[in-house]
Motif scaffolding. Structure first.
Motif, PDB file in Angstrom:
ATOM      1  N   ARG A  30      -7.382 103.024  42.309  1.00  0.00           N
ATOM      2  CA  ARG A  30      -8.821 102.553  42.567  1.00  0.00           C
ATOM      3  C   ARG A  30      -8.783 101.769  43.935  1.00  0.00           C
ATOM      4  O   ARG A  30      -9.548 101.686  44.745  1.00  0.00           O
ATOM      5  CB  ARG A  30      -9.260 102.163  41.323  1.00  0.00           C
ATOM      6  N   LEU A  31      -7.876 100.573  43.716  1.00  0.00           N
ATOM      7  CA  LEU A  31      -7.816  99.692  45.014  1.00  0.00           C
ATOM      8  C   LEU A  31      -7.569 100.570  46.219  1.00  0.00           C
ATOM      9  O   LEU A  31      -8.083 100.152  47.342  1.00  0.00           O
ATOM     10  CB  LEU A  31      -6.677  98.766  44.776  1.00  0.00           C
ATOM     11  N   HIS A  53     -17.849  99.636  43.089  1.00  0.00           N
ATOM     12  CA  HIS A  53     -18.700 100.398  41.953  1.00  0.00           C
ATOM     13  C   HIS A  53     -18.222 101.812  41.931  1.00  0.00           C
ATOM     14  O   HIS A  53     -18.015 102.451  40.629  1.00  0.00           O
ATOM     15  CB  HIS A  53     -20.118  99.907  41.984  1.00  0.00           C
ATOM     16  N   GLN A  54     -18.305 102.582  42.958  1.00  0.00           N
ATOM     17  CA  GLN A  54     -17.996 103.891  42.907  1.00  0.00           C
ATOM     18  C   GLN A  54     -16.634 104.221  42.362  1.00  0.00           C
ATOM     19  O   GLN A  54     -16.412 105.178  41.841  1.00  0.00           O
ATOM     20  CB  GLN A  54     -17.927 104.309  44.494  1.00  0.00           C
ATOM     21  N   HIS A  62     -14.748  90.203  40.814  1.00  0.00           N
ATOM     22  CA  HIS A  62     -13.573  90.319  40.147  1.00  0.00           C
ATOM     23  C   HIS A  62     -12.947  91.570  41.452  1.00  0.00           C
ATOM     24  O   HIS A  62     -11.611  91.120  41.673  1.00  0.00           O
ATOM     25  CB  HIS A  62     -13.835  91.389  38.948  1.00  0.00           C
ATOM     26  N   PHE A  63     -13.522  92.303  41.903  1.00  0.00           N
ATOM     27  CA  PHE A  63     -12.817  93.335  42.865  1.00  0.00           C
ATOM     28  C   PHE A  63     -12.329  92.447  44.079  1.00  0.00           C
ATOM     29  O   PHE A  63     -11.138  92.893  44.551  1.00  0.00           O
ATOM     30  CB  PHE A  63     -14.031  94.305  43.110  1.00  0.00           C
ATOM     31  N   GLN A  69      -5.770  89.403  46.012  1.00  0.00           N
ATOM     32  CA  GLN A  69      -4.165  89.166  45.504  1.00  0.00           C
ATOM     33  C   GLN A  69      -3.529  90.497  45.876  1.00  0.00           C
ATOM     34  O   GLN A  69      -1.964  90.091  45.894  1.00  0.00           O
ATOM     35  CB  GLN A  69      -4.474  89.111  44.000  1.00  0.00           C
ATOM     36  N   THR A  70      -3.981  91.604  45.872  1.00  0.00           N
ATOM     37  CA  THR A  70      -3.042  92.694  46.087  1.00  0.00           C
ATOM     38  C   THR A  70      -2.720  92.827  47.785  1.00  0.00           C
ATOM     39  O   THR A  70      -1.459  93.032  48.002  1.00  0.00           O
ATOM     40  CB  THR A  70      -3.936  94.028  45.667  1.00  0.00           C
ATOM     41  N   TYR A  71      -3.718  92.605  48.536  1.00  0.00           N
ATOM     42  CA  TYR A  71      -3.339  92.990  50.038  1.00  0.00           C
ATOM     43  C   TYR A  71      -3.363  91.927  50.834  1.00  0.00           C
ATOM     44  O   TYR A  71      -3.047  92.040  52.079  1.00  0.00           O
ATOM     45  CB  TYR A  71      -4.674  93.823  50.460  1.00  0.00           C
TER      46      TYR A  71
END
Length: 87
Positions: A30-31, A53-54, A62-63, A69-71
Motif C-alpha cells: 500500500r505504501l 485513503h484510496q 498515521h500515513f 519511517q519507511t522512506y
C-alpha cells in the motif's frame, strides 16, 4: 502460512518463512502504491490524504508517520521532489 497471487496464476507461498508478516507485506504494498501515485503529475490536484485513503490508510497522520519511517522523507517532501525539474 499465507500465499500471495502472482500475475501468472501461481502463488508465492509462505511469506511467513521469509520473516514478513502478511500485515507488514500488505502495508508495504500500500505504501509503494501511494508513493507511485504521489509521483504522478496528473495527481497533483489530489490531496495526500485522498491518495492515502484510496490505498487503505484511514488516518492521514498515521500515513504520514509510516511513510516517513519507511522512506525517510515525508509524503509532502516526496511529492515536491518529484515536481522539481531534474538537471
Amino acid at each position: 502460512m499465507w500465499s500471495v497471487p502472482c500475475g501468472d496464476g501461481r502463488a508465492a507461498r509462505d511469506g511467513s518463512r521469509a520473516g514478513v508478516s502478511l500485515g507488514d507485506w500488505l502495508r508495504t504494498q500500500r505504501l509503494e502504491a501511494c508513493r507511485r501515485e504521489l509521483a504522478k503529475p496528473h495527481n497533483l490536484d489530489r490531496t495526500i490524504a485522498s491518495i492515502a485513503h484510496q490505498w487503505g490508510f484511514a488516518d492521514a497522520t498515521h500515513f504520514s508517520r509510516v511513510f516517513r519511517q519507511t522512506y525517510g522523507i515525508t509524503p509532502r517532501d516526496w511529492r515536491a521532489a518529484r515536481k522539481r525539474p531534474r538537471d
